[in-house]
Design a protein around this motif. Structure first.
Motif, mmCIF file in Angstrom:
data_model
loop_
_atom_site.group_PDB
_atom_site.id
_atom_site.type_symbol
_atom_site.label_atom_id
_atom_site.label_comp_id
_atom_site.label_asym_id
_atom_site.label_seq_id
_atom_site.Cartn_x
_atom_site.Cartn_y
_atom_site.Cartn_z
ATOM 1 N N GLY A 20 -88.704 46.480 -72.919
ATOM 2 C CA GLY A 20 -89.735 46.515 -73.956
ATOM 3 C C GLY A 20 -90.524 45.233 -74.098
ATOM 4 O O GLY A 20 -90.987 44.639 -73.117
ATOM 5 N N GLY A 21 -90.616 44.782 -75.352
ATOM 6 C CA GLY A 21 -91.533 43.707 -75.705
ATOM 7 C C GLY A 21 -91.242 42.352 -75.102
ATOM 8 O O GLY A 21 -92.140 41.553 -74.851
ATOM 9 N N GLY A 22 -89.973 42.060 -74.904
ATOM 10 C CA GLY A 22 -89.619 40.855 -74.165
ATOM 11 C C GLY A 22 -89.770 39.549 -74.928
ATOM 12 O O GLY A 22 -90.065 38.524 -74.320
ATOM 13 N N ASN A 24 -87.265 37.937 -76.255
ATOM 14 C CA ASN A 24 -86.166 37.106 -75.748
ATOM 15 C C ASN A 24 -86.501 36.564 -74.361
ATOM 16 O O ASN A 24 -86.226 35.392 -74.064
ATOM 17 C CB ASN A 24 -84.855 37.903 -75.716
ATOM 18 C CG ASN A 24 -84.194 37.956 -77.075
ATOM 19 O OD1 ASN A 24 -83.661 36.960 -77.549
ATOM 20 N ND2 ASN A 24 -84.260 39.112 -77.732
ATOM 21 N N LEU A 25 -87.089 37.414 -73.529
ATOM 22 C CA LEU A 25 -87.549 36.953 -72.216
ATOM 23 C C LEU A 25 -88.486 35.766 -72.386
ATOM 24 O O LEU A 25 -88.371 34.754 -71.673
ATOM 25 C CB LEU A 25 -88.265 38.095 -71.485
ATOM 26 C CG LEU A 25 -89.057 37.684 -70.240
ATOM 27 C CD1 LEU A 25 -88.129 37.189 -69.139
ATOM 28 C CD2 LEU A 25 -89.931 38.840 -69.749
ATOM 29 N N GLN A 26 -89.414 35.863 -73.352
ATOM 30 C CA GLN A 26 -90.377 34.777 -73.569
ATOM 31 C C GLN A 26 -89.667 33.477 -73.948
ATOM 32 O O GLN A 26 -90.035 32.398 -73.472
ATOM 33 C CB GLN A 26 -91.368 35.172 -74.673
ATOM 34 C CG GLN A 26 -92.526 34.209 -74.799
ATOM 35 C CD GLN A 26 -93.424 34.245 -73.572
ATOM 36 O OE1 GLN A 26 -93.939 35.298 -73.217
ATOM 37 N NE2 GLN A 26 -93.616 33.101 -72.919
ATOM 38 N N ASN A 117 -75.461 39.917 -72.281
ATOM 39 C CA ASN A 117 -76.331 40.776 -73.097
ATOM 40 C C ASN A 117 -76.481 40.144 -74.468
ATOM 41 O O ASN A 117 -75.652 39.351 -74.901
ATOM 42 C CB ASN A 117 -75.681 42.160 -73.237
ATOM 43 C CG ASN A 117 -76.545 43.131 -74.018
ATOM 44 O OD1 ASN A 117 -77.762 43.205 -73.816
ATOM 45 N ND2 ASN A 117 -75.930 43.887 -74.922
ATOM 46 N N ILE A 118 -77.583 40.515 -75.145
ATOM 47 C CA ILE A 118 -77.741 40.106 -76.544
ATOM 48 C C ILE A 118 -77.801 41.365 -77.389
ATOM 49 O O ILE A 118 -78.489 42.330 -77.046
ATOM 50 C CB ILE A 118 -78.977 39.209 -76.748
ATOM 51 C CG1 ILE A 118 -78.985 38.612 -78.154
ATOM 52 C CG2 ILE A 118 -80.284 39.939 -76.450
ATOM 53 C CD1 ILE A 118 -79.800 37.341 -78.283
ATOM 54 N N HIS A 119 -77.026 41.345 -78.485
ATOM 55 C CA HIS A 119 -76.939 42.536 -79.338
ATOM 56 C C HIS A 119 -77.159 42.117 -80.788
ATOM 57 O O HIS A 119 -76.495 41.199 -81.280
ATOM 58 C CB HIS A 119 -75.573 43.200 -79.182
ATOM 59 C CG HIS A 119 -75.446 44.425 -80.034
ATOM 60 N ND1 HIS A 119 -76.034 45.628 -79.692
ATOM 61 C CD2 HIS A 119 -74.848 44.624 -81.219
ATOM 62 C CE1 HIS A 119 -75.797 46.511 -80.635
ATOM 63 N NE2 HIS A 119 -75.077 45.934 -81.583
ATOM 64 N N GLN A 183 -83.131 33.843 -84.618
ATOM 65 C CA GLN A 183 -81.866 33.297 -84.101
ATOM 66 C C GLN A 183 -81.590 33.753 -82.671
ATOM 67 O O GLN A 183 -80.988 33.022 -81.877
ATOM 68 C CB GLN A 183 -80.703 33.691 -85.021
ATOM 69 C CG GLN A 183 -80.819 33.116 -86.415
ATOM 70 C CD GLN A 183 -80.985 31.604 -86.398
ATOM 71 O OE1 GLN A 183 -80.293 30.909 -85.649
ATOM 72 N NE2 GLN A 183 -81.899 31.095 -87.198
ATOM 73 N N GLU A 184 -82.022 34.984 -82.345
ATOM 74 C CA GLU A 184 -81.854 35.455 -80.958
ATOM 75 C C GLU A 184 -82.501 34.468 -80.001
ATOM 76 O O GLU A 184 -81.951 34.149 -78.940
ATOM 77 C CB GLU A 184 -82.489 36.838 -80.780
ATOM 78 C CG GLU A 184 -81.814 37.916 -81.605
ATOM 79 C CD GLU A 184 -82.236 39.330 -81.241
ATOM 80 O OE1 GLU A 184 -82.659 39.561 -80.091
ATOM 81 O OE2 GLU A 184 -82.134 40.224 -82.102
ATOM 82 N N HIS A 185 -83.693 33.984 -80.422
ATOM 83 C CA HIS A 185 -84.459 33.114 -79.526
ATOM 84 C C HIS A 185 -83.865 31.713 -79.439
ATOM 85 O O HIS A 185 -84.278 30.912 -78.602
ATOM 86 C CB HIS A 185 -85.927 33.075 -79.984
ATOM 87 C CG HIS A 185 -86.552 34.422 -79.992
ATOM 88 N ND1 HIS A 185 -87.691 34.718 -80.698
ATOM 89 C CD2 HIS A 185 -86.189 35.589 -79.375
ATOM 90 C CE1 HIS A 185 -87.997 35.999 -80.519
ATOM 91 N NE2 HIS A 185 -87.101 36.540 -79.724
HETATM 92 C C1 GRF Z 1 -83.509 42.482 -79.555
HETATM 93 O O1 GRF Z 1 -83.236 42.680 -80.919
HETATM 94 C C2 GRF Z 1 -82.226 42.470 -78.794
HETATM 95 O O2 GRF Z 1 -81.175 41.909 -79.506
HETATM 96 C C3 GRF Z 1 -81.982 43.930 -78.578
HETATM 97 O O3 GRF Z 1 -83.249 44.490 -78.345
HETATM 98 C C4 GRF Z 1 -84.240 43.665 -78.939
HETATM 99 C C5 GRF Z 1 -85.162 43.265 -77.828
HETATM 100 O O4 GRF Z 1 -86.165 42.440 -78.230
HETATM 101 N N1 GRF Z 1 -81.022 44.133 -77.529
HETATM 102 P P1 GRF Z 1 -87.140 41.787 -77.170
HETATM 103 O O5 GRF Z 1 -87.564 42.868 -76.174
HETATM 104 O O6 GRF Z 1 -86.435 40.655 -76.508
HETATM 105 O O7 GRF Z 1 -88.303 41.352 -78.000
#
Ligand code: GRF
Length: 226
Positions: A20-22, A24-26, A117-119, A183-185
């Protein structure tokens, strides 16, 4: 990992899987570009065509591939095709960043100890989908996100890092998701950095950081405490 004589340190080759939007990738791309992450992103692969994450990768000059799961009759043949593509890029680490697929045991076994993985929950709470809604519905005061090694159990692999955030009055799933995403980032690039520095290992189903066994929930960053 490849030794890079010019920079005199080791570069970790990474393949990122997205759906998807990515965002976290960014965060990972930004960490690599600003010199914080000793990684090279060899490819970004999506199971959905035309998602924003593919644009982010292309803009950063990273090779992109799309493998549409809808073109496969079953999970096994899709995962086999995905392995074939991933392995062309010789990764040291596979990063699942919003990759919305259940993986076959064969796929997981192929990358055991080198796939994370991130959850968006404080695992073991709320594996699966709709985690923000479920935390609000349960009346929880805290929520968060977990980075973990991938094992056969869905969202059940040994945690590496968690970040905790407060749930505040008036939160809805979107406002809570935004707070978690910040926080994910932070924690995903940090976990990748540890792995790239060879500080992080999966041994006998447990996570070790600097050869120390981590607590069962992983290393905690708690933003609810001021
Ligand atoms: C994030 O919330 C991640 O934890 C979950 O899916 C979402 C993805 O976000 N697994 P993004 O594509 O990195 O914006």
């Amino acid at each position: 990992m490849n030794s890079n004589p010019e920079k005199n340190h080791t570069i970790c080759n990474v393949v990122v899987l997205i759906s998807g939007g990515g965002t976290n990738l960014q965060a990972i791309i930004d960490g690599q570009k600003n010199g914080d992450l000793p990684i090279q992103i060899n490819a970004v692969i999506s199971n959905r065509p035309n998602v924003k994450g593919l644009n982010r990768a292309a803009q950063a000059g990273i090779k992109t591939e799309t493998l549409d799961h809808k073109n496969f009759s079953d999970r096994k043949t899709f995962d086999e095709a995905l392995i074939a593509i991933i392995d062309q890029h010789s990764p040291d680490l596979i990063v699942l960043a919003g990759f919305m697929r259940i993986l076959t045991p064969e796929f997981v076994a192929h990358y055991l100890g080198k796939m994370i993985n991130i959850h968006p929950s404080l695992l073991p709470k709320y594996p699966g989908l709709h985690t923000h809604q479920r935390a609000i519905d349960a009346g929880d005061k805290e929520h968060g996100v977990t980075v973990h090694f991938v094992t056969e159990e869905l969202d059940g692999g040994p945690p590496i890092l968690q970040a905790k955030v407060p749930i505040v009055d008036g939160d809805d799933p979107d406002s809570l998701a935004q707070r978690v995403l910040v926080q994910e980032h932070v924690i995903y690039p940090l976990a990748i950095k540890w792995f790239a520095q060879e500080k992080l290992h999966l041994k006998n189903g447990k996570t070790y950081l600097d050869n120390e066994l981590l607590a069962s929930n992983g290393h905690l960053i708690d933003t609810t405490v001021r």
